[in-house]
Motif scaffolding. Structure first.
Motif, PDB file in Angstrom:
ATOM      1  N   HIS A  13      -4.195  -1.587   1.069  1.00  0.00           N
ATOM      2  CA  HIS A  13      -3.565  -0.475   0.345  1.00  0.00           C
ATOM      3  C   HIS A  13      -2.056  -0.471   0.580  1.00  0.00           C
ATOM      4  O   HIS A  13      -1.265  -0.229  -0.351  1.00  0.00           O
ATOM      5  CB  HIS A  13      -4.181   0.842   0.800  1.00  0.00           C
ATOM      6  CG  HIS A  13      -3.617   2.041   0.115  1.00  0.00           C
ATOM      7  ND1 HIS A  13      -4.089   2.492  -1.101  1.00  0.00           N
ATOM      8  CD2 HIS A  13      -2.607   2.893   0.462  1.00  0.00           C
ATOM      9  CE1 HIS A  13      -3.401   3.553  -1.466  1.00  0.00           C
ATOM     10  NE2 HIS A  13      -2.496   3.819  -0.535  1.00  0.00           N
TER      11      HIS A  13
ATOM     12  N   GLY B 291      -5.443   5.962   0.108  1.00  0.00           N
ATOM     13  CA  GLY B 291      -4.711   5.752   1.347  1.00  0.00           C
ATOM     14  C   GLY B 291      -5.380   6.349   2.564  1.00  0.00           C
ATOM     15  O   GLY B 291      -4.949   6.113   3.693  1.00  0.00           O
TER      16      GLY B 291
ATOM     17  N   ARG C  94      -0.350  -3.161  -1.500  1.00  0.00           N
ATOM     18  CA  ARG C  94      -0.337  -2.898  -2.938  1.00  0.00           C
ATOM     19  C   ARG C  94       0.501  -1.672  -3.306  1.00  0.00           C
ATOM     20  O   ARG C  94       0.799  -1.453  -4.469  1.00  0.00           O
ATOM     21  CB  ARG C  94      -1.771  -2.732  -3.446  1.00  0.00           C
ATOM     22  CG  ARG C  94      -2.612  -3.992  -3.296  1.00  0.00           C
ATOM     23  CD  ARG C  94      -4.056  -3.757  -3.712  1.00  0.00           C
ATOM     24  NE  ARG C  94      -4.875  -4.941  -3.459  1.00  0.00           N
ATOM     25  CZ  ARG C  94      -4.991  -5.964  -4.311  1.00  0.00           C
ATOM     26  NH1 ARG C  94      -4.327  -5.934  -5.458  1.00  0.00           N
ATOM     27  NH2 ARG C  94      -5.755  -6.998  -4.014  1.00  0.00           N
ATOM     28  N   HIS C  95       0.817  -0.844  -2.322  1.00  0.00           N
ATOM     29  CA  HIS C  95       1.571   0.383  -2.625  1.00  0.00           C
ATOM     30  C   HIS C  95       2.800   0.433  -1.723  1.00  0.00           C
ATOM     31  O   HIS C  95       2.980   1.397  -0.993  1.00  0.00           O
ATOM     32  CB  HIS C  95       0.687   1.624  -2.432  1.00  0.00           C
ATOM     33  CG  HIS C  95      -0.504   1.647  -3.331  1.00  0.00           C
ATOM     34  ND1 HIS C  95      -1.680   0.985  -3.047  1.00  0.00           N
ATOM     35  CD2 HIS C  95      -0.693   2.247  -4.537  1.00  0.00           C
ATOM     36  CE1 HIS C  95      -2.551   1.179  -4.026  1.00  0.00           C
ATOM     37  NE2 HIS C  95      -1.975   1.946  -4.955  1.00  0.00           N
TER      38      HIS C  95
ATOM     39  N   ALA D 125       1.221  10.806  -3.830  1.00  0.00           N
ATOM     40  CA  ALA D 125       0.874   9.404  -4.086  1.00  0.00           C
ATOM     41  C   ALA D 125       1.926   8.486  -3.473  1.00  0.00           C
ATOM     42  O   ALA D 125       3.108   8.594  -3.775  1.00  0.00           O
ATOM     43  CB  ALA D 125       0.762   9.159  -5.590  1.00  0.00           C
ATOM     44  N   GLY D 126       1.470   7.617  -2.579  1.00  0.00           N
ATOM     45  CA  GLY D 126       2.378   6.684  -1.924  1.00  0.00           C
ATOM     46  C   GLY D 126       3.161   7.290  -0.782  1.00  0.00           C
ATOM     47  O   GLY D 126       3.935   6.594  -0.118  1.00  0.00           O
TER      48      GLY D 126
END
Length: 517
Positions: free
Chosen positions: A513, A481, A516-517, A297-298
């Motif tokens: 995306h 993503g 926001r990340h 994630a990320g």
């Protein structure tokens, strides 16, 4: 041969010639030789730096070679290069005349460094939209490297050679007398095959690149549109594509791209690439994706390619498109390019006067049958369903043609051949179960598309029952993503204009995306 408008355009181009050269023709008493002589005479009359000689001694007639300083440049045309090949002729005239080619310094140096004697021969048809790329690439190689030569041959005029060499698809390329390849090939693809170690060197170079913010996998309309939208946001953008343009390169007439009344696939693909290159986008061609390794994630996602290259990016837009669906029957793979074809515009002229079948009764199949009816002797259209699915206007046109037979409710069971080429086709009448055979020389398959998602089968990306990538309203896949766009997705109506819109949306989704990340 040339109308006044075309003469004026050609004269303007030839004004860029800086070095004198000679057109050396080999002619006989035939009509085609007289046509070629007239064309070359007109060309020579448009520039004081071009001379014409009819003292050529080539084995093919009619033909002509381009000489400079009394020596062959390695470029020759057998036939009359009009139609799609007129552009190839113009580029050859300019490049032999000293005008610099549109190729990178790295590619030019790679060509000049090739250390081998290579004589290429390319069989083309004047209606083939795939052929000019190959002809132009090999011409450029011949002009830049004195150890390379290239003959571009109109297969329709040299049928004896076509038959002897069993050429059933264009472009067909031979090198030093041996088969080299068939179908569209870019300059980079040709170089990768003749330059030992080039693929490995390029893979290592790509793998050293820093991670992208957004990386497009695929360079068709969706991937190109996504790249433009992403680059305009000022983020690090890349495009990794097996071939820039995708399936558009195999499309002939395009008449439904809004604001563009009429264009052709290769021309549109070139325009897409030119537009993308106006921005700071890293374009990486000849890269076929084989594995996706999603990041945490990320984190960064990794895409691995057939070449061995590995690229990382914070977001991805998967736009690998679709390809022609195959029948998956015995004989289809064995006789591909030996009578089994998928592009009627490209390969149709090779079947002049012969018997062929078209498989598929949708718009593509019926359009193919209509086009082929004007070239071949007989066309049999075979449709699985009990009714054709094409637009009514196309069905009426097809029904009006005297050399077309339509067989409905039939399932193709096998492509038959003699080991070298197609000789017929077997099919089953679905209503009765009775098996029948047709004697044929060619089979054109037009039964729709299949998405290019095999490389995602073991990934966490959700696919539909048809193998399409499932996307939401923003174009995002089941993996945060990672976005997707174009014919590879579940979005209905596989159209160029829709793919462009979906690619733009996916790029905007990827940018959102990132924010926001």
């Amino acid at each position: 041969m040339l109308d006044d408008s075309l003469k004026q355009q050609l004269k303007a181009y030839l004004a860029k010639v800086t070095q004198p050269f000679e057109l050396v023709a080999t002619l006989d008493d035939g009509d085609k030789s007289r046509e070629l002589h007239a064309l070359l005479d007109e060309i020579a009359g448009l520039s004081d730096k071009i001379a014409l000689s009819t003292e050529g001694g080539d084995k093919r007639s009619p033909s002509f070679a381009l000489h400079r300083d009394g020596e062959p440049t390695g470029v020759a045309f057998a036939g009359i290069p009009m139609g799609h090949e007129f552009t190839s002729l113009v580029l050859a005239l300019l490049q032999v005349g000293g005008h610099p080619p549109k190729a990178s310094d790295e590619v030019i140096e790679q060509i000049r460094s090739l250390d081998a004697d290579l004589h290429f021969e390319t069989y083309f048809s004047l209606s083939c939209q795939n052929c000019p790329d190959v002809v132009q690439a090999l011409n450029l190689m011949a002009i830049l490297n004195p150890r390379i030569s290239h003959d571009a041959i109109d297969g329709a005029l040299f049928q004896d050679e076509v038959e002897a060499r069993e050429v059933m698809s264009v472009p067909s390329v031979f090198v030093n007398g041996e088969p080299f390849g068939q179908g569209r090939m870019s300059l980079e693809q040709i170089l990768a095959r003749v330059d030992t170690g080039a693929v490995e060197r390029e893979a290592a170079r790509l793998s050293e690149k820093a991670a992208f913010d957004t990386l497009m996998i695929g360079g068709g309309p969706a991937g190109a549109a996504a790249a433009v939208y992403a680059a305009r946001k000022g983020i690090r953008t890349g495009v990794a594509a097996e071939r820039f343009g995708g399936q558009v390169l195999d499309t002939l007439a395009i008449e439904n791209l809004i604001s563009v009344p009429q264009t052709e696939g290769p021309r549109l693909a070139a325009a897409l690439e030119e537009h993308v290159k106006e921005y700071d986008v890293d374009i990486m061609n000849l890269q076929r994706a084989v594995e996706l390794v999603p990041g945490e994630a990320g984190g960064e996602h990794e895409v691995r390619f057939e070449s061995g290259a590995r690229l990382k990016s914070r977001t991805l837009v998967l736009a690998t498109g679709a390809r022609w669906r195959e029948m998956k029957v015995p004989g289809e793979a064995e006789y591909r390019n030996k009578g089994v074809a998928y592009c009627p515009h490209c390969d149709g002229p090779l079947f002049k006067g012969k018997r062929v079948a078209v498989i598929g009764g949708g718009n593509s199949g019926v359009e193919a049958a209509i086009d082929l009816a004007g070239i071949v002797g007989e066309v049999t259209l075979i449709e699985f369903m009990d009714e054709l699915r094409a637009d009514e206007v196309l069905q009426r046109k097809l029904a009006s043609l005297p050399n077309v037979e339509i067989i409905k409710g039939a399932r193709t069971t096998e492509v038959n051949g003699d080991g070298n080429r197609v000789t017929g086709l077997s099919y089953e009448e679905r209503a009765s179960g009775e098996l029948r055979e047709l004697a044929l020389e060619g089979v054109f398959v037009q039964i729709g598309l299949v998405p290019n998602t095999e490389w995602l089968k073991d990934s966490p990306i959700e696919l539909s029952s048809r193998g399409e990538i499932v996307v939401d309203e923003r174009g995002m896949t089941s993996v945060p993503g990672i976005f997707a766009a174009g014919d590879v997705t579940t979005v209905p109506y596989k159209q160029i204009v829709i793919a462009m819109g979906e690619g733009s949306k996916a790029a905007l989704g990827a940018f959102d995306h990132l924010i926001r990340h």
